[in-house]
Structures are given as structure tokens and as C-alpha cells.
Design an enzyme around this catalytic site. Sequence first.
Site, mmCIF file in Angstrom:
data_model
loop_
_atom_site.group_PDB
_atom_site.id
_atom_site.type_symbol
_atom_site.label_atom_id
_atom_site.label_comp_id
_atom_site.label_asym_id
_atom_site.label_seq_id
_atom_site.Cartn_x
_atom_site.Cartn_y
_atom_site.Cartn_z
ATOM 1 C CB THR A 101 -0.913 0.010 1.238
ATOM 2 O OG1 THR A 101 -0.100 -0.202 2.401
ATOM 3 C CG2 THR A 101 -1.975 -1.063 1.145
ATOM 4 C CG HIS A 155 -3.247 -0.846 10.091
ATOM 5 N ND1 HIS A 155 -4.292 -0.015 9.734
ATOM 6 C CD2 HIS A 155 -3.305 -1.906 9.234
ATOM 7 C CE1 HIS A 155 -4.934 -0.541 8.701
ATOM 8 N NE2 HIS A 155 -4.364 -1.685 8.383
ATOM 9 C CE LYS A 159 -1.074 0.635 6.873
ATOM 10 N NZ LYS A 159 -0.493 -0.081 5.730
HETATM 11 N N1 LIG Z 1 -3.223 -5.743 0.701
HETATM 12 C C1 LIG Z 1 -3.307 -6.315 1.899
HETATM 13 O O1 LIG Z 1 -4.251 -7.058 2.200
HETATM 14 C C2 LIG Z 1 -2.219 -6.060 2.885
HETATM 15 C C3 LIG Z 1 -2.209 -6.706 4.126
HETATM 16 C C4 LIG Z 1 -1.141 -6.487 4.973
HETATM 17 C C5 LIG Z 1 -0.126 -5.636 4.584
HETATM 18 N N2 LIG Z 1 -0.195 -5.003 3.399
HETATM 19 C C6 LIG Z 1 0.889 -4.165 2.890
HETATM 20 O O2 LIG Z 1 1.926 -5.031 2.455
HETATM 21 C C7 LIG Z 1 3.200 -4.411 2.640
HETATM 22 C C8 LIG Z 1 4.080 -5.318 3.488
HETATM 23 O O3 LIG Z 1 3.511 -5.434 4.781
HETATM 24 P P1 LIG Z 1 4.208 -6.307 5.931
HETATM 25 O O4 LIG Z 1 3.381 -6.100 7.153
HETATM 26 O O5 LIG Z 1 4.489 -7.676 5.434
HETATM 27 O O6 LIG Z 1 5.585 -5.504 6.101
HETATM 28 P P2 LIG Z 1 6.991 -6.062 6.587
HETATM 29 O O7 LIG Z 1 7.809 -4.864 6.952
HETATM 30 O O8 LIG Z 1 6.800 -7.126 7.606
HETATM 31 O O9 LIG Z 1 7.599 -6.743 5.272
HETATM 32 C C9 LIG Z 1 8.099 -6.034 4.186
HETATM 33 C C10 LIG Z 1 9.258 -6.845 3.627
HETATM 34 O O10 LIG Z 1 9.685 -6.238 2.420
HETATM 35 C C11 LIG Z 1 11.070 -6.392 2.349
HETATM 36 N N3 LIG Z 1 11.627 -5.433 1.403
HETATM 37 C C12 LIG Z 1 11.778 -4.092 1.557
HETATM 38 N N4 LIG Z 1 12.394 -3.579 0.474
HETATM 39 C C13 LIG Z 1 12.611 -4.621 -0.370
HETATM 40 C C14 LIG Z 1 13.209 -4.725 -1.650
HETATM 41 N N5 LIG Z 1 13.744 -3.654 -2.263
HETATM 42 N N6 LIG Z 1 13.252 -5.941 -2.233
HETATM 43 C C15 LIG Z 1 12.731 -7.004 -1.635
HETATM 44 N N7 LIG Z 1 12.170 -6.996 -0.396
HETATM 45 C C16 LIG Z 1 12.114 -5.799 0.215
HETATM 46 C C17 LIG Z 1 11.551 -6.161 3.775
HETATM 47 O O11 LIG Z 1 12.830 -6.717 3.980
HETATM 48 C C18 LIG Z 1 10.468 -6.882 4.565
HETATM 49 O O12 LIG Z 1 10.846 -8.238 4.813
HETATM 50 C C19 LIG Z 1 2.882 -3.049 3.261
HETATM 51 O O13 LIG Z 1 2.821 -2.076 2.243
HETATM 52 C C20 LIG Z 1 1.509 -3.220 3.872
HETATM 53 O O14 LIG Z 1 0.794 -2.024 3.964
HETATM 54 C C21 LIG Z 1 -1.210 -5.206 2.549
HETATM 55 O O1 LIG Z 2 -0.480 -4.365 7.964
HETATM 56 C C1 LIG Z 2 -0.657 -3.531 7.057
HETATM 57 O O2 LIG Z 2 0.206 -2.688 6.744
HETATM 58 C C2 LIG Z 2 -1.926 -3.540 6.315
HETATM 59 N N1 LIG Z 2 -2.067 -2.712 5.333
HETATM 60 C C3 LIG Z 2 -3.168 -2.637 4.463
HETATM 61 C C4 LIG Z 2 -3.636 -1.202 4.341
HETATM 62 O O3 LIG Z 2 -2.812 -0.280 4.334
HETATM 63 O O4 LIG Z 2 -4.843 -0.988 4.195
HETATM 64 C C5 LIG Z 2 -4.262 -3.630 4.704
HETATM 65 C C6 LIG Z 2 -4.306 -4.267 6.009
HETATM 66 C C7 LIG Z 2 -2.961 -4.525 6.666
#
Ligand SMILES: NC(=O)c1ccc[n+]([C@@H]2O[C@H](COP(=O)([O-])OP(=O)(O)OC[C@H]3O[C@@H](n4cnc5c(N)ncnc54)[C@H](O)[C@@H]3O)[C@@H](O)[C@H]2O)c1
Ligand SMILES: O=C(O)C1=N[C@H](C(=O)O)CCC1
Length: 266
Positions: A101, A155, A159
Site C-alpha cells: 500500500t 494498525h 506500518k
Molecule cells: N493488501 C493487503 O491485504 C495487505 C495486508 C497487509 C499488509 N499489506 C501491505 O503489504 C506491505 C508489506 O507489509 P508487511 O506487514 O508484510 O511488512 P513487513 O515490513 O513485515 O515486510 C516487508 C518486507 O519487504 C522487504 N523489502 C523491503 N524492500 C525490499 C526490496 N527492495 N526488495 C525485496 N524486499 C524488500 C523487507 O525486507 C520486509 O521483509 C505493506 O505495504 C503493507 O501495507 C497489505
Molecule cells: O499491515 C498492514 O500494513 C496492512 N495494510 C493494508 C492497508 O494499508 O490498508 C491492509 C491491512 C494490513
Amino acid sequence: MKSIKVIVAGPRGKMGSEALRMIESSETLELVACLDRKNGGKQVKEIEELPNMDAMIYEDAEQCFSEIDADVLVDLTTPEYGYKHTKLALQHNIRPVVGTTGFKPEQLEELRELAESKGLGTIIAPNFAVGAVLMMQFAKWAAKYFPDVEIIEKHHDQKLDAPSGTAVKTAELIEEVRESKQQGHPEEKETMQGARGANHDGIHIHSVRLPGLVAHQEVMFGSPGQSLTIKHDSYHRGSFMSGVEMAVKEVMRLDTLVYGLENIME
Ligand SMILES: NC(=O)c1ccc[n+]([C@@H]2O[C@H](COP(=O)([O-])OP(=O)(O)OC[C@H]3O[C@@H](n4cnc5c(N)ncnc54)[C@H](O)[C@@H]3O)[C@@H](O)[C@H]2O)c1
Ligand SMILES: O=C(O)C1=N[C@H](C(=O)O)CCC1
């Protein structure tokens, strides 16, 4: 049969590691490589915290996308790298499924144009939890009748982006059905900066960050004498995985970019 070849970017992250476990147990998805910030040249199974899977880890996205025969990139990284990976994947004819995101509207637009020019399916979904998608749809429906609305998203404190992608998407969906309106008293003043949260077309968005939380959102509507609250909670990142798997399968059928999982749900 495992027929869709997938690269995961961010495999050691909270979402990425969950995605690897989902792929390991999927009958259709096959992990062919990972893109990480470290461990380049190693196999996934050599990394202690990751599942016992045979797939090479790359640190260089260009090299990964050139050397690996893949159908789909699942990106779960950071706003900065998620955008770069998505663009590069499309240039290499790999279909992106993006959970990351925090993309700017102009980045989304640029990716949409690129996906269209390449005729490649792309899914960018701010929330893969089916319950969260329904919460957003219910909120859009309610906003037709309750134009006064505030969004409270909560959250975990690791984040990076605020407001959440889900909150932004919710406000955008509401904007489609609600006449533009500035809420609250016309002369209201913040005596402490930020007290009224962010403002999207008059809809206030409040972001809470606390350890222990995962992903939660309330959409509160008010009208004289009544209120309506629509609420969704993700207590575990497993809640996102059926949506990720669905998106990987559906992106193979698309030839353009869709923003939001609702576009592929019946
Ligand atoms: N769409 C959804 O349903 C949903 C749900 C949860 C989280 N998210 C989003 O997903 C993303 C990740 O969330 P998370 O909680 O797993 O975060 P996190 O910090 O646990 O994981 C992110 C990972 O990306 C890696 N990373 C960073 N730069 C990188 C690069 N250049 N190349 C490869 N890997 C790289 C980091 O080392 C880390 O392991 C966030 O943007 C979050 O908002 C979306
Ligand atoms: O853990 C996060 O970061 C999440 N990001 C998403 C958002 O930005 O809406 C969805 C839920 C978890």
C-alpha cells in the site's frame, strides 16, 4: 497441478512469509523465486524462518525478472519498492499482484497505462481480506443515505504508510456516491494540529498505530438521532491469504489493471 509460476517480493516480511506458506499448500501456485533485500543466491529453504521450499532468492529485481520464467509477481514490500517492482515486472511481461500500500494516485495511473499498453493483467488490492472488501462495499452503500462519515483505521505500529490503503480506498468508494461535503462546524478549528485527522473530500480519516494490533477499520456514519458503524478486524495475516490466492489466479485472465479485490469478486 501447480501451473502458475510465482515470484514473491518481501518473503521475510509479515505478509510475504505468510504468502510463502499459502503457496506451499496451494494446488495451483508454484514458487519459482523470491526477491529480497538480502540472502541473494541462497535457496528459500536455507533461510531458517522460511518454509522448506526450492526457489532462488534474488536481490536484484532486473536480474530476477530476466532470468526467471514467471507468470506472476506478488509484491508485499514497501511503497517505494512495490512501485518499482510492479513497473519492472510489467516491462518483463510478468503480471503483478500487489498488496503493498501507499502508492500515489499518479503512480497508480502510470501503472494502469503500462498494464493496458502491454495487455497484461495487474491487480493492486489495498486489502485482500474478503471481510474488509465487504466492509468497504457496505460503507459505500450506507454513504448514499448517511453522507456524514468518519473513518477510523487501526494498525500495528510497524506500518509505514498512513492513512492505510484500505482507508483511502474506502474514502474513494464513498466519494463515488456521496456529494462533496465538508463535515463538522464550518468554523471548527484544530487547537492541536491533526486533531481532526486527514481529510479526503471532507471525509475525516483517523489513523491509530499500536503494538498488538493487526489491521482494523471502523466506518462511522451519523445522522440526527442515530449512528451506524461498519467494522472489520483482521486478527491474523492468514486472513489475507485466500484473497492473495484468488488474485493470482484471476490476474491470469485479465488484460488490464484493477484496483481493489471487489473487481474480481462475484
Ligand atoms: N493488501 C493487503 O491485504 C495487505 C495486508 C497487509 C499488509 N499489506 C501491505 O503489504 C506491505 C508489506 O507489509 P508487511 O506487514 O508484510 O511488512 P513487513 O515490513 O513485515 O515486510 C516487508 C518486507 O519487504 C522487504 N523489502 C523491503 N524492500 C525490499 C526490496 N527492495 N526488495 C525485496 N524486499 C524488500 C523487507 O525486507 C520486509 O521483509 C505493506 O505495504 C503493507 O501495507 C497489505
Ligand atoms: O499491515 C498492514 O500494513 C496492512 N495494510 C493494508 C492497508 O494499508 O490498508 C491492509 C491491512 C494490513
